[in-house]
Design an enzyme around this catalytic site. Structure first.
Site, PDB file in Angstrom:
ATOM      1  CG  PHE A 123      -1.534   1.141   1.777  1.00 18.49           C
ATOM      2  CD1 PHE A 123      -2.832   1.419   1.378  1.00 18.49           C
ATOM      3  CD2 PHE A 123      -0.937   1.986   2.716  1.00 18.49           C
ATOM      4  CE1 PHE A 123      -3.521   2.514   1.894  1.00 18.49           C
ATOM      5  CE2 PHE A 123      -1.615   3.081   3.237  1.00 18.49           C
ATOM      6  CZ  PHE A 123      -2.927   3.346   2.812  1.00 18.49           C
ATOM      7  CB  ILE A 339      14.812  -7.408  33.611  1.00 21.21           C
ATOM      8  CG1 ILE A 339      13.719  -6.572  34.294  1.00 21.21           C
ATOM      9  CG2 ILE A 339      14.893  -8.807  34.229  1.00 21.21           C
ATOM     10  CD1 ILE A 339      12.299  -7.074  34.089  1.00 21.21           C
ATOM     11  N   GLY A 342      23.521  -6.143  31.277  1.00 26.47           N
ATOM     12  CA  GLY A 342      24.486  -6.236  30.173  1.00 26.47           C
ATOM     13  C   GLY A 342      24.059  -7.265  29.137  1.00 26.47           C
ATOM     14  CD  GLU A 365      -0.126   0.235   8.964  1.00 25.71           C
ATOM     15  OE1 GLU A 365      -1.344   0.293   9.192  1.00 25.71           O
ATOM     16  OE2 GLU A 365       0.453  -0.777   8.559  1.00 25.71           O
TER      17      GLU A 365
HETATM   18  N1  CAA Z   1     -12.200   7.142   7.408  1.00 24.08           N
HETATM   19  C1  CAA Z   1     -12.859   7.735   6.367  1.00 24.08           C
HETATM   20  N2  CAA Z   1     -12.789   9.062   6.104  1.00 24.08           N
HETATM   21  C2  CAA Z   1     -12.019   9.799   6.913  1.00 24.08           C
HETATM   22  C3  CAA Z   1     -11.322   9.268   8.015  1.00 24.08           C
HETATM   23  C4  CAA Z   1     -11.439   7.879   8.253  1.00 24.08           C
HETATM   24  N3  CAA Z   1     -10.798   7.301   9.276  1.00 24.08           N
HETATM   25  N4  CAA Z   1     -10.636  10.249   8.617  1.00 24.08           N
HETATM   26  C5  CAA Z   1     -10.915  11.399   7.959  1.00 24.08           C
HETATM   27  N5  CAA Z   1     -11.763  11.114   6.939  1.00 24.08           N
HETATM   28  C6  CAA Z   1     -12.323  12.072   5.997  1.00 24.08           C
HETATM   29  C7  CAA Z   1     -12.960  13.241   6.762  1.00 24.08           C
HETATM   30  O1  CAA Z   1     -14.295  12.939   7.107  1.00 24.08           O
HETATM   31  C8  CAA Z   1     -12.861  14.379   5.771  1.00 24.08           C
HETATM   32  O2  CAA Z   1     -13.925  14.263   4.838  1.00 24.08           O
HETATM   33  P1  CAA Z   1     -14.618  15.581   4.185  1.00 24.08           P
HETATM   34  O3  CAA Z   1     -13.574  16.217   3.345  1.00 24.08           O
HETATM   35  O4  CAA Z   1     -15.765  15.025   3.399  1.00 24.08           O
HETATM   36  O5  CAA Z   1     -15.053  16.426   5.345  1.00 24.08           O
HETATM   37  C9  CAA Z   1     -11.561  14.074   5.028  1.00 24.08           C
HETATM   38  O6  CAA Z   1     -11.297  12.679   5.223  1.00 24.08           O
HETATM   39  C10 CAA Z   1     -10.383  14.892   5.527  1.00 24.08           C
HETATM   40  O7  CAA Z   1     -10.261  14.685   6.914  1.00 24.08           O
HETATM   41  P2  CAA Z   1      -9.321  15.584   7.826  1.00 24.08           P
HETATM   42  O8  CAA Z   1      -9.670  17.024   7.590  1.00 24.08           O
HETATM   43  O9  CAA Z   1      -9.376  15.055   9.210  1.00 24.08           O
HETATM   44  O10 CAA Z   1      -7.889  15.327   7.157  1.00 24.08           O
HETATM   45  P3  CAA Z   1      -6.455  15.937   7.471  1.00 24.08           P
HETATM   46  O11 CAA Z   1      -5.820  16.353   6.208  1.00 24.08           O
HETATM   47  O12 CAA Z   1      -6.550  16.913   8.602  1.00 24.08           O
HETATM   48  O13 CAA Z   1      -5.617  14.634   7.936  1.00 24.08           O
HETATM   49  C11 CAA Z   1      -4.770  13.041   9.467  1.00 24.08           C
HETATM   50  C12 CAA Z   1      -5.957  13.887   8.981  1.00 24.08           C
HETATM   51  C13 CAA Z   1      -5.321  12.234  10.620  1.00 24.08           C
HETATM   52  C14 CAA Z   1      -3.590  13.878   9.945  1.00 24.08           C
HETATM   53  C15 CAA Z   1      -4.322  12.103   8.299  1.00 24.08           C
HETATM   54  O14 CAA Z   1      -3.673  12.816   7.275  1.00 24.08           O
HETATM   55  C16 CAA Z   1      -3.424  10.987   8.773  1.00 24.08           C
HETATM   56  O15 CAA Z   1      -3.905   9.958   9.272  1.00 24.08           O
HETATM   57  N6  CAA Z   1      -2.088  11.139   8.598  1.00 24.08           N
HETATM   58  C17 CAA Z   1      -1.159  10.080   8.892  1.00 24.08           C
HETATM   59  C18 CAA Z   1      -0.896   9.260   7.687  1.00 24.08           C
HETATM   60  C19 CAA Z   1      -0.318   7.917   8.034  1.00 24.08           C
HETATM   61  O16 CAA Z   1      -0.782   7.216   8.919  1.00 24.08           O
HETATM   62  N7  CAA Z   1       0.688   7.538   7.259  1.00 24.08           N
HETATM   63  C20 CAA Z   1       1.278   6.266   7.411  1.00 24.08           C
HETATM   64  C21 CAA Z   1       1.550   5.708   6.083  1.00 24.08           C
HETATM   65  S1  CAA Z   1       1.190   4.073   5.796  1.00 24.08           S
HETATM   66  C22 CAA Z   1       2.479   3.194   6.350  1.00 24.08           C
HETATM   67  O17 CAA Z   1       3.094   3.479   7.312  1.00 24.08           O
HETATM   68  C23 CAA Z   1       2.751   2.097   5.442  1.00 24.08           C
HETATM   69  C24 CAA Z   1       3.380   0.891   5.773  1.00 24.08           C
HETATM   70  O18 CAA Z   1       3.747   0.276   4.788  1.00 24.08           O
HETATM   71  C25 CAA Z   1       3.474   0.277   7.124  1.00 24.08           C
END
Ligand code: CAA
Length: 383
Positions: A123, A339, A342, A365
């Site tokens: 992803f 615990i 060394g 994530e």
């Molecule tokens: N499910 C569905 N929709 C959602 C949602 C959810 N959980 N959370 C927010 N939304 C929707 C909101 O309802 C909103 O919709 P509208 O535009 O219709 O109102 C829209 O999404 C935007 O929401 P926000 O204004 O809250 O968005 P934001 O830009 O402020 O971002 C955030 C929110 C929580 C900071 C988000 O950007 C975030 O989670 N960032 C972290 C990203 C992350 O976890 N990255 C990790 C990468 S993956 C990884 O690590 C990969 C791997 O391989 C292990």
């Protein structure tokens, strides 16, 4: 409210625990040292149905519930945290958006081969300039002659180097922020799609973490997942489930650290008696065990909400589980080293690996700071 696992969940826990104890644990040090991808582990997990554990049998999945999924990820991670994230990223991050947002055709073509583990999936939302700000995506997708043409780079992609299928976000409509993002399915071997740099990491060294590079990569128009403009919401929905998987991984690592610390404390004599007889050690063990149990309950709570209509409660509990379990894993692995003293700091014992493996659960994530943001915004909405 019933705090007991069902017979099926209990049986699954015992089966995966045996597998982890006999096959993952003895080889974890080798894979950590060599950074080789543990394909032999994935092959066995395929046979056990773990690579498609929650997806319906009509798509070749094992049709189990999400608490079972959390149990499986925890037990696998207790044996080997790298294998734990391979299972979690595949199931939660690649299969889930195809299952929840894919067309029937996409599910038949892709999901049915991913659930058996014949194909591994990844992803991609993270980019050099879009980490916590997941909506800051720069990768573009332009519709030309019936194909979407992708350009851009994703980074820090778990399973990136071993996946047959990648699901990624790209900007289809510029200037409208997250509403301009869409989601796509890309097959390995598509011209213009390649794997870039492989990361050399502090922990989870056997998992593949790479860049994905798109250079005029043309994919069929039908490979859009969900509707145009829904990419950000699909990514957020997907990450809610992914966070439960990472929380379960963190619990597994912490449990492995506690197991090692307790056995060591009973065996190690200082001042004429086992160090387990000293209160200083007992208090650490008490805190470790309590926090692990609390984390596990939060993970089960969040897992039980996946796929239900309670989207907002689920987002909040997934973030709580990830935040608490990952910070617990950090504290517990830190205390396990303390615990062992060394012996905890050298590679003769596995606790230094647990400490390194645990660290990333506070980062990927969504960092702990992002989890707090998600929790706070949900709590504030509740009043
Ligand atoms: N499910 C569905 N929709 C959602 C949602 C959810 N959980 N959370 C927010 N939304 C929707 C909101 O309802 C909103 O919709 P509208 O535009 O219709 O109102 C829209 O999404 C935007 O929401 P926000 O204004 O809250 O968005 P934001 O830009 O402020 O971002 C955030 C929110 C929580 C900071 C988000 O950007 C975030 O989670 N960032 C972290 C990203 C992350 O976890 N990255 C990790 C990468 S993956 C990884 O690590 C990969 C791997 O391989 C292990």
């Amino acid at each position: 409210m019933d705090f007991n696992l069902t017979d099926e969940q209990q049986m699954l826990r015992e089966t995966v625990r045996q597998f982890a104890e006999n096959e993952l644990k003895p080889k974890a040090e080798h894979y950590d040292r060599t950074h080789e991808f543990p394909m032999e582990h994935v092959k066995k997990l395929r046979e056990m149905g773990i690579m498609g554990i929650v997806y319906p049998e009509e798509y070749n999945g094992a049709g189990m519930d999400y608490v079972s999924y959390a149990i499986a990820v925890e037990e696998v991670s207790r044996g080997d945290a790298s294998t734990g994230v391979i299972v979690s990223a595949h199931n939660s991050l690649c299969l889930s958006p195809i299952y929840y947002f894919g067309s029937e055709q996409q599910k038949k073509t892709y999901l049915s081969r991913l659930t058996t583990g014949e194909w591994i999936g990844c992803f991609g939302i993270t980019e050099p300039e879009a980490g916590s700000d997941a909506g800051g995506t720069k990768t573009t997708a332009v519709l030309k002659n019936g194909s979407w043409v992708l350009n851009g780079t994703k980074n820090f992609i778990t399973n990136g180097g071993v996946s047959q299928i990648a699901v990624v976000t790209a900007v289809t409509d510029k200037g409208i922020g997250h509403k301009g993002l869409s989601f796509f399915i890309i097959e390995k071997g598509t011209p213009g799609f390649s794997v870039g740099k492989t990361e050399d990491k502090l922990g989870i060294c056997a998992s593949s973490t790479t860049e994905l590079v798109f250079d005029n990569c043309a994919i069929p128009e039908g490979n859009m997942l969900g509707k145009r403009g829904d990419g950000f919401k699909i990514a957020m929905h997907t990450l809610d489930g992914g966070r439960v998987g990472i929380a379960a991984q963190a619990v597994g690592i912490a449990q492995a650290a506690l197991d090692t610390a307790v056995v060591y404390a009973k065996d190690r004599n200082q001042f004429g008696k086992p160090i387990a007889d000293f209160q200083a050690i007992q208090w650490m063990i008490a805190d470790m065990a309590t926090e692990i149990e609390a984390s596990r309950l939060l993970v089960y709570k969040a897992a039980s909400l996946i796929g239900t209509a309670e989207r907002q409660r689920y987002s909040k509990f997934a973030a709580m589980a990830k935040l608490f379990a990952s910070e617990t894993s950090h504290r517990v692995t830190h205390k396990a080293i303390q615990i062992l003293g060394g012996y905890g700091y050298v590679k003769d014992y596995p606790v230094e690996r647990f400490y390194r493996d645990a660290r990333v659960t506070e980062i990927y994530e969504g960092t702990s700071e992002i989890q707090r943001l998600v929790i706070a915004s949900n709590v504030l909405r509740e009043y």
